[in-house]
Design an enzyme around this catalytic site. Structure first.
Site, PDB file in Angstrom:
ATOM      1  N   SER A   2     -15.882   0.584  -9.476  1.00  0.00           N
ATOM      2  CA  SER A   2     -16.290   1.208  -8.220  1.00  0.00           C
ATOM      3  C   SER A   2     -17.734   1.686  -8.236  1.00  0.00           C
ATOM      4  O   SER A   2     -18.244   2.132  -7.212  1.00  0.00           O
ATOM      5  CB  SER A   2     -15.381   2.397  -7.924  1.00  0.00           C
ATOM      6  OG  SER A   2     -15.591   3.421  -8.897  1.00  0.00           O
ATOM      7  N   GLY A   3     -18.370   1.633  -9.402  1.00  0.00           N
ATOM      8  CA  GLY A   3     -19.711   2.173  -9.520  1.00  0.00           C
ATOM      9  C   GLY A   3     -19.735   3.602  -9.993  1.00  0.00           C
ATOM     10  O   GLY A   3     -20.805   4.184 -10.187  1.00  0.00           O
ATOM     11  N   GLY A   4     -18.561   4.190 -10.212  1.00  0.00           N
ATOM     12  CA  GLY A   4     -18.469   5.555 -10.712  1.00  0.00           C
ATOM     13  C   GLY A   4     -18.388   5.600 -12.225  1.00  0.00           C
ATOM     14  O   GLY A   4     -18.268   4.576 -12.905  1.00  0.00           O
ATOM     15  N   VAL A   5     -18.425   6.823 -12.753  1.00  0.00           N
ATOM     16  CA  VAL A   5     -18.436   6.984 -14.200  1.00  0.00           C
ATOM     17  C   VAL A   5     -17.113   6.569 -14.826  1.00  0.00           C
ATOM     18  O   VAL A   5     -17.082   6.007 -15.937  1.00  0.00           O
ATOM     19  CB  VAL A   5     -18.803   8.445 -14.570  1.00  0.00           C
ATOM     20  CG1 VAL A   5     -17.762   9.429 -14.069  1.00  0.00           C
ATOM     21  CG2 VAL A   5     -18.996   8.591 -16.072  1.00  0.00           C
ATOM     22  N   ASP A   6     -16.000   6.805 -14.148  1.00  0.00           N
ATOM     23  CA  ASP A   6     -14.693   6.550 -14.748  1.00  0.00           C
ATOM     24  C   ASP A   6     -14.438   5.056 -14.958  1.00  0.00           C
ATOM     25  O   ASP A   6     -14.062   4.620 -16.051  1.00  0.00           O
ATOM     26  CB  ASP A   6     -13.588   7.158 -13.877  1.00  0.00           C
ATOM     27  CG  ASP A   6     -13.735   8.663 -13.725  1.00  0.00           C
ATOM     28  OD1 ASP A   6     -14.126   9.313 -14.709  1.00  0.00           O
ATOM     29  OD2 ASP A   6     -13.460   9.172 -12.629  1.00  0.00           O
ATOM     30  N   MET A  26     -14.292  -3.925  -5.042  1.00  0.00           N
ATOM     31  CA  MET A  26     -13.597  -4.148  -3.774  1.00  0.00           C
ATOM     32  C   MET A  26     -14.529  -3.766  -2.627  1.00  0.00           C
ATOM     33  O   MET A  26     -14.913  -2.607  -2.503  1.00  0.00           O
ATOM     34  CB  MET A  26     -12.332  -3.311  -3.708  1.00  0.00           C
ATOM     35  CG  MET A  26     -11.342  -3.592  -4.801  1.00  0.00           C
ATOM     36  SD  MET A  26      -9.789  -2.707  -4.545  1.00  0.00           S
ATOM     37  CE  MET A  26     -10.372  -1.036  -4.282  1.00  0.00           C
ATOM     38  N   CYS A 116      -3.837   2.803  -0.595  1.00  0.00           N
ATOM     39  CA  CYS A 116      -4.812   1.849  -1.123  1.00  0.00           C
ATOM     40  C   CYS A 116      -4.423   1.403  -2.527  1.00  0.00           C
ATOM     41  O   CYS A 116      -4.506   0.217  -2.857  1.00  0.00           O
ATOM     42  CB  CYS A 116      -6.206   2.471  -1.124  1.00  0.00           C
ATOM     43  SG  CYS A 116      -7.519   1.359  -1.643  1.00  0.00           S
ATOM     44  N   GLY A 140     -10.057   2.986 -13.511  1.00  0.00           N
ATOM     45  CA  GLY A 140     -10.512   4.231 -14.115  1.00  0.00           C
ATOM     46  C   GLY A 140      -9.701   5.436 -13.703  1.00  0.00           C
ATOM     47  O   GLY A 140     -10.206   6.559 -13.727  1.00  0.00           O
ATOM     48  N   CYS A 212     -13.017   7.295   2.205  1.00  0.00           N
ATOM     49  CA  CYS A 212     -14.213   6.457   2.107  1.00  0.00           C
ATOM     50  C   CYS A 212     -14.634   5.848   3.429  1.00  0.00           C
ATOM     51  O   CYS A 212     -15.808   5.518   3.613  1.00  0.00           O
ATOM     52  CB  CYS A 212     -14.020   5.377   1.049  1.00  0.00           C
ATOM     53  SG  CYS A 212     -12.668   4.232   1.379  1.00  0.00           S
TER      54      CYS A 212
END
EC number: 2.8.1.13
Length: 371
Positions: A2-6, A26, A116, A140, A212
């Site tokens: 997703s582009g996040g840290v997790d 996605m 989702c 994540g 989102c």
């Protein structure tokens, strides 16, 4: 990814464990925001590699799946030297949005993140995984997969402050054997430390906490813009549990059970939304004790164990940021997709439309949707 840290650290942990990793972002689109744009001319496969993306968002909310998130995910994948693709789920995501709008306009409180996960992240992503002969689907999420007596089980994440097992109850049972949740055995500060040490550039990124696709204003603004015809006739009275009319509202889609702020009336003491009546268009408010419920009924149940193995004494969590509360469960023998729960102690703000997730200790054994 997703582009996040997790999810970024999850990819690293998978590589470190010896897996061949394919990063998938996605992407979806909606009239309210221009996100996740793709340069289709750059596509080299049936799933286009992300490119030509603008940055930013229509406001300052921290959601997920924005163009800047996609750019972050792509940079991380490049640094890790793994393939990276965007999966166009525009049509699938429209189903999430329609569900969200419909629930609010029928007086319920939807949970699009849980849907989702059920329909897309651990639904459509498995279709893609099958298409490339991938053995597992990993995310994540802060939850854990544990094996006992040869059976893969879904458990709460190690970090109780970040646990996301509640949002995963709707996953099909037969897919548990193919799920990997690499960060679930870590606490969030450690995940940020790993990201910092790897120089991923996302270590300090804020967690996504917003819906989102609601990029501006209140969720009710989005609902009204999405379905102006139905939302044109949702205004009505604000009444107390005693039946006294104390004000008017512009649309019941702006309210949820348990809400205290922005009621639009001054009562001189705390009042909460007790229930929403779409037929009469009334929003009923009362004191905190009016929110107490001894139990609930739920439908659309999804069980991660055999129904006969569900213990009578369980814990049930009824909101994402809540905690499981002890109670007794009874499953309809003629219709196991429905169940009832009686709490050991009255629970507050049991909101129709939210998920009721059933735990046996730390293990997720199933759940359903509050009626």
């Amino acid at each position: 990814m997703s582009g996040g840290v997790d999810s970024s650290v999850a990819a690293h942990l998978l590589l470190d464990a010896g897996h061949d990793v394919v990063g998938v972002f996605m992407r979806h689109s909606d009239e309210s925001s221009a996100v996740c744009k793709v340069d289709d001319q750059a596509a080299s496969t049936s799933l286009p590699v992300l490119g030509g993306m603008a940055s930013g968002r229509a406001d300052h909310k921290q959601g997920c799946c924005t163009a800047s998130d996609a750019a972050d995910a792509r940079r991380v994948a490049t640094k890790m030297d793994i393939p990276f693709y965007a999966l166009d789920l525009t049509d699938d995501f429209r189903r999430i949005v329609d569900y969200f709008v419909d629930d609010y306009l029928t007086g319920r409180t939807p949970n699009p993140c849980v849907r989702c996960n059920q329909w897309i992240k651990f639904g459509r992503l498995f279709d893609y995984a099958d298409g490339i002969d991938a053995e597992f689907v990993a995310t994540g999420h802060y939850a854990r997969m544990e094996k006992a007596a040869g059976v893969n089980q879904l458990h709460r994440g190690l970090d109780s402050n970040k646990d996301q097992s509640y949002a995963l109850f709707g996953i099909r049972r037969d897919r548990l054997d193919r799920m990997l949740l690499p960060v679930g055995g870590f606490e969030k500060p450690r995940i940020r430390e790993i990201a910092e040490g790897l120089g991923l550039g996302v270590a300090g990124k804020k967690d996504s906490q917003e819906i989102c696709f609601v990029t501006q204003g209140h969720h009710s603004d989005f609902v009204r813009a999405r379905d102006p015809k139905r939302s044109a006739n949702t205004d009505g009275e604000i009444v107390t549990t005693e039946g006294k009319v104390v004000g008017r509202h512009a649309g019941y889609e702006a309210f949820t059970v348990g809400q205290r702020k922005k009621l639009g009336v001054a009562m001189g003491e705390p009042y909460f939304v007790v229930r929403i009546e779409p037929d009469t268009r009334r929003v009923v408010i009362g004191r905190k004790e009016s929110l107490e419920r001894d139990g609930l009924t739920a439908g659309e149940a999804n069980w991660l164990v055999d129904v006969g193995d569900v213990p009578q004494q369980v814990s049930v969590q009824i909101r994402y940021n809540g905690s499981p509360k002890p109670g007794t469960i009874s499953i309809d023998p003629d219709s196991p997709d429905r169940f009832a729960v009686r709490f050991d102690q009255p629970e507050l703000a049991v909101a129709p439309g939210q998920a009721a997730v059933v735990y046996d200790g730390t293990r997720v054994i199933g759940g359903g949707w509050i009626e």
